[in-house]
Design a protein around this motif. Sequence first.
Motif, PDB file in Angstrom:
ATOM      1  N   SER A  23      36.651  33.545  36.425  1.00 16.10           N
ATOM      2  CA  SER A  23      37.707  33.899  35.467  1.00 16.10           C
ATOM      3  C   SER A  23      38.879  34.587  36.160  1.00 16.10           C
ATOM      4  CB  SER A  23      37.124  34.872  34.430  1.00 16.10           C
ATOM      5  OG  SER A  23      36.580  36.000  35.120  1.00 16.10           O
ATOM      6  N   SER A  56      33.420  37.248  31.506  1.00 10.91           N
ATOM      7  CA  SER A  56      34.359  37.016  30.397  1.00 10.91           C
ATOM      8  C   SER A  56      33.929  35.865  29.515  1.00 10.91           C
ATOM      9  CB  SER A  56      35.746  36.672  30.944  1.00 10.91           C
ATOM     10  OG  SER A  56      36.179  37.651  31.808  1.00 10.91           O
ATOM     11  N   TYR A  97      26.890  40.541  36.495  1.00 11.33           N
ATOM     12  CA  TYR A  97      26.648  40.359  37.931  1.00 11.33           C
ATOM     13  C   TYR A  97      25.414  41.135  38.409  1.00 11.33           C
ATOM     14  CZ  TYR A  97      31.363  38.491  37.833  1.00 11.33           C
ATOM     15  OH  TYR A  97      32.460  37.735  37.546  1.00 11.33           O
TER      16      TYR A  97
HETATM   17  P1  NDP Z   1      39.905  39.580  40.347  1.00 10.49           P
HETATM   18  O1  NDP Z   1      40.205  41.023  40.239  1.00 10.49           O
HETATM   19  O2  NDP Z   1      40.711  38.631  39.532  1.00 10.49           O
HETATM   20  O3  NDP Z   1      38.346  39.410  40.083  1.00 10.49           O
HETATM   21  C1  NDP Z   1      37.681  38.173  39.934  1.00 10.49           C
HETATM   22  C2  NDP Z   1      36.739  38.292  38.769  1.00 10.49           C
HETATM   23  O4  NDP Z   1      35.725  39.234  39.091  1.00 10.49           O
HETATM   24  C3  NDP Z   1      37.406  38.808  37.520  1.00 10.49           C
HETATM   25  O5  NDP Z   1      37.946  37.752  36.765  1.00 10.49           O
HETATM   26  C4  NDP Z   1      36.283  39.506  36.820  1.00 10.49           C
HETATM   27  O6  NDP Z   1      35.546  38.538  36.115  1.00 10.49           O
HETATM   28  C5  NDP Z   1      35.400  39.997  37.937  1.00 10.49           C
HETATM   29  N1  NDP Z   1      35.675  41.412  38.225  1.00 10.49           N
HETATM   30  C6  NDP Z   1      36.845  42.004  38.464  1.00 10.49           C
HETATM   31  N2  NDP Z   1      36.696  43.318  38.724  1.00 10.49           N
HETATM   32  C7  NDP Z   1      35.382  43.568  38.637  1.00 10.49           C
HETATM   33  C8  NDP Z   1      34.584  44.719  38.799  1.00 10.49           C
HETATM   34  N3  NDP Z   1      35.116  45.892  39.116  1.00 10.49           N
HETATM   35  N4  NDP Z   1      33.256  44.600  38.653  1.00 10.49           N
HETATM   36  C9  NDP Z   1      32.706  43.424  38.365  1.00 10.49           C
HETATM   37  N5  NDP Z   1      33.430  42.287  38.197  1.00 10.49           N
HETATM   38  C10 NDP Z   1      34.730  42.346  38.332  1.00 10.49           C
HETATM   39  O7  NDP Z   1      39.958  39.204  41.870  1.00 10.49           O
HETATM   40  P2  NDP Z   1      40.640  37.987  42.572  1.00 10.49           P
HETATM   41  O8  NDP Z   1      40.284  36.738  41.866  1.00 10.49           O
HETATM   42  O9  NDP Z   1      42.054  38.287  42.816  1.00 10.49           O
HETATM   43  O10 NDP Z   1      39.933  38.039  44.002  1.00 10.49           O
HETATM   44  C11 NDP Z   1      38.584  37.664  44.172  1.00 10.49           C
HETATM   45  C12 NDP Z   1      38.235  37.853  45.634  1.00 10.49           C
HETATM   46  O11 NDP Z   1      39.133  37.074  46.421  1.00 10.49           O
HETATM   47  C13 NDP Z   1      38.399  39.302  46.123  1.00 10.49           C
HETATM   48  O12 NDP Z   1      37.445  39.557  47.083  1.00 10.49           O
HETATM   49  C14 NDP Z   1      39.786  39.296  46.756  1.00 10.49           C
HETATM   50  O13 NDP Z   1      39.907  40.282  47.751  1.00 10.49           O
HETATM   51  C15 NDP Z   1      39.812  37.893  47.345  1.00 10.49           C
HETATM   52  N6  NDP Z   1      41.175  37.370  47.531  1.00 10.49           N
HETATM   53  C16 NDP Z   1      41.991  37.182  46.449  1.00 10.49           C
HETATM   54  C17 NDP Z   1      43.254  36.642  46.630  1.00 10.49           C
HETATM   55  C18 NDP Z   1      44.145  36.357  45.469  1.00 10.49           C
HETATM   56  O14 NDP Z   1      45.208  35.758  45.687  1.00 10.49           O
HETATM   57  N7  NDP Z   1      43.814  36.724  44.252  1.00 10.49           N
HETATM   58  C19 NDP Z   1      43.743  36.276  47.976  1.00 10.49           C
HETATM   59  C20 NDP Z   1      42.792  36.499  49.034  1.00 10.49           C
HETATM   60  C21 NDP Z   1      41.551  37.018  48.796  1.00 10.49           C
HETATM   61  P3  NDP Z   1      34.709  38.852  34.812  1.00 10.49           P
HETATM   62  O15 NDP Z   1      35.098  40.192  34.302  1.00 10.49           O
HETATM   63  O16 NDP Z   1      35.042  37.738  33.897  1.00 10.49           O
HETATM   64  O17 NDP Z   1      33.319  38.797  35.299  1.00 10.49           O
END
Ligand code: NDP
Length: 481
Positions: A23, A56, A97
């Motif tokens: 998500s 989500s 998770y």
């Molecule tokens: P998000 O913050 O969008 O998190 C991804 C998903 O993880 C969310 O949709 C949420 O899904 C779940 N999530 C978020 N925060 C938490 C939390 N504190 N505890 C548990 N679940 C959580 O991250 P990104 O998609 O931006 O990044 C994902 C990974 O990719 C990270 O490791 C980031 O460092 C890496 N990354 C991201 C980039 C980018 O452009 N976005 C670029 C390079 C690397 P839900 O609540 O639905 O479970």
Amino acid sequence: MTQTNSEPVKFEKDTVLVIFGASGDLAKKETFPALFGLYSEGCLDPSTKIICYARSNVTVEQLKKSCLPYCRKSTTGNDEVKMKKFFNMVSYIQGQYDTDDGYIRLNDAIEDFEHERGVQEPHRVFYLAVPPSIFLTVASQVKKNVYAYNGITRVIVEKPFGDDLESSRELQKGFKPLFRAEEIYKIDHFLGKDDVRRLLTARFANPFLNQSWNKENIESVQVWFKEPFGAEGRGGFFDSTGIIRDVMQNHLLQILTLATMEEPVSNDADAIRDAKVELLKCMEPLGPKNVVAVGQYGKSVDGKKPSYLDDDTVLNKESKCLTFTELTFAIHNDRWEGVPIIMRAGKGLDEDRVEIRIQYKKNTSGMFEGCTPNQFVIHFHPEPTIFMTFNTKAPGFADKLHQIKLDMTYDQQYKKEWVPEAYECLIYDAFQGKYANYVRDDELDVSWSLFTPLLKYVEGPNAPQPEIYPYGSTGPKGILE
Ligand code: NDP
């Protein structure tokens, strides 16, 4: 089943790919567009099952809508139909998770699929597109509930893997009992970029170049990362990360390593990674003596662009977070001893460019003594280009020297080819079992060993005061040019 380096098992038919954190931002902007790109170019088998997993309450249709703006057009058209077929391969499971329940349902879904397809030896890829704080939670649950004990499991882990040596080792320690080294694919997406991969070809498939890349011929090696925008909207993330962690310790160090390492003994993934680690071990850990300039962008000269501290998403209004850093490195080996190696990175600058520039020494004798030295340059971004400056005689009667560019702009050379994007390359590689372009633990360890003392210095009580440079400028005064 253990894979040997020389014969990786290719995941082709009936592979299951699970995207945790489906998500999120990365999934929307990179993972789905890359998977669709691979599918639409015939590089992802239609029998693949993609299962999204997150907490989500979202639908596959919503995921599809959100990633659409980021998907590239395929080279063969008919994308609407392809998109529909692609998303027929996708399903979604809502789950937590940190508890078993969702993973048990995930396992049921995987086994149902494999049973239906008559799969004897499951091939499963788990992509951890979640924040680093839960990498280990998800990894442990994967091992406990959905690991392919009678097949092959590969786990793709996003960056960052730790934020200093200690936290990186802590994570490594957590992963070690769960998966074998060849099962873990740690991403540095720069290694997926076609033009970064080209660096090795440029050097080692053109021996005349590599033979001149040494202290006898090279004046300096410079890596530049320039971004024309600031931390806008991402201040929360950036303020705890800073430019050094964001791009220098990982992406730029990878470029530098590929440009300066010795030739690997073979094309084997581990031979390439061995050569990288050997080179990194020849570098001195970084500290105050390596810092040439540090800065933070202020308002633009016309006042239209906000300073870093004015950004609403930067909460600490006294933050000394670095948005610009210039470093020098020393490589202690026969090839590079004494050659200045310079790395610069900045946000809120005047240009959008990532490049490496190999500056040759001046000609010190003969009929063209002192003529303008040659440069070999690779632009990785925005337009992949390799060029070399070359001295020639200007046209006409006069014996006048003229420097021209021997230029290879990839878009011109390979107009009709489909060039995979970084995430397309990396996901494809993971399916192929090719891990050369993923980061190995010992490589991670040496790179954090180099950068951790520097991070302690710039984030510690005696941190240097960042110079404020105008948004949209060339950065702080006094940088080496
Ligand atoms: P998000 O913050 O969008 O998190 C991804 C998903 O993880 C969310 O949709 C949420 O899904 C779940 N999530 C978020 N925060 C938490 C939390 N504190 N505890 C548990 N679940 C959580 O991250 P990104 O998609 O931006 O990044 C994902 C990974 O990719 C990270 O490791 C980031 O460092 C890496 N990354 C991201 C980039 C980018 O452009 N976005 C670029 C390079 C690397 P839900 O609540 O639905 O479970």
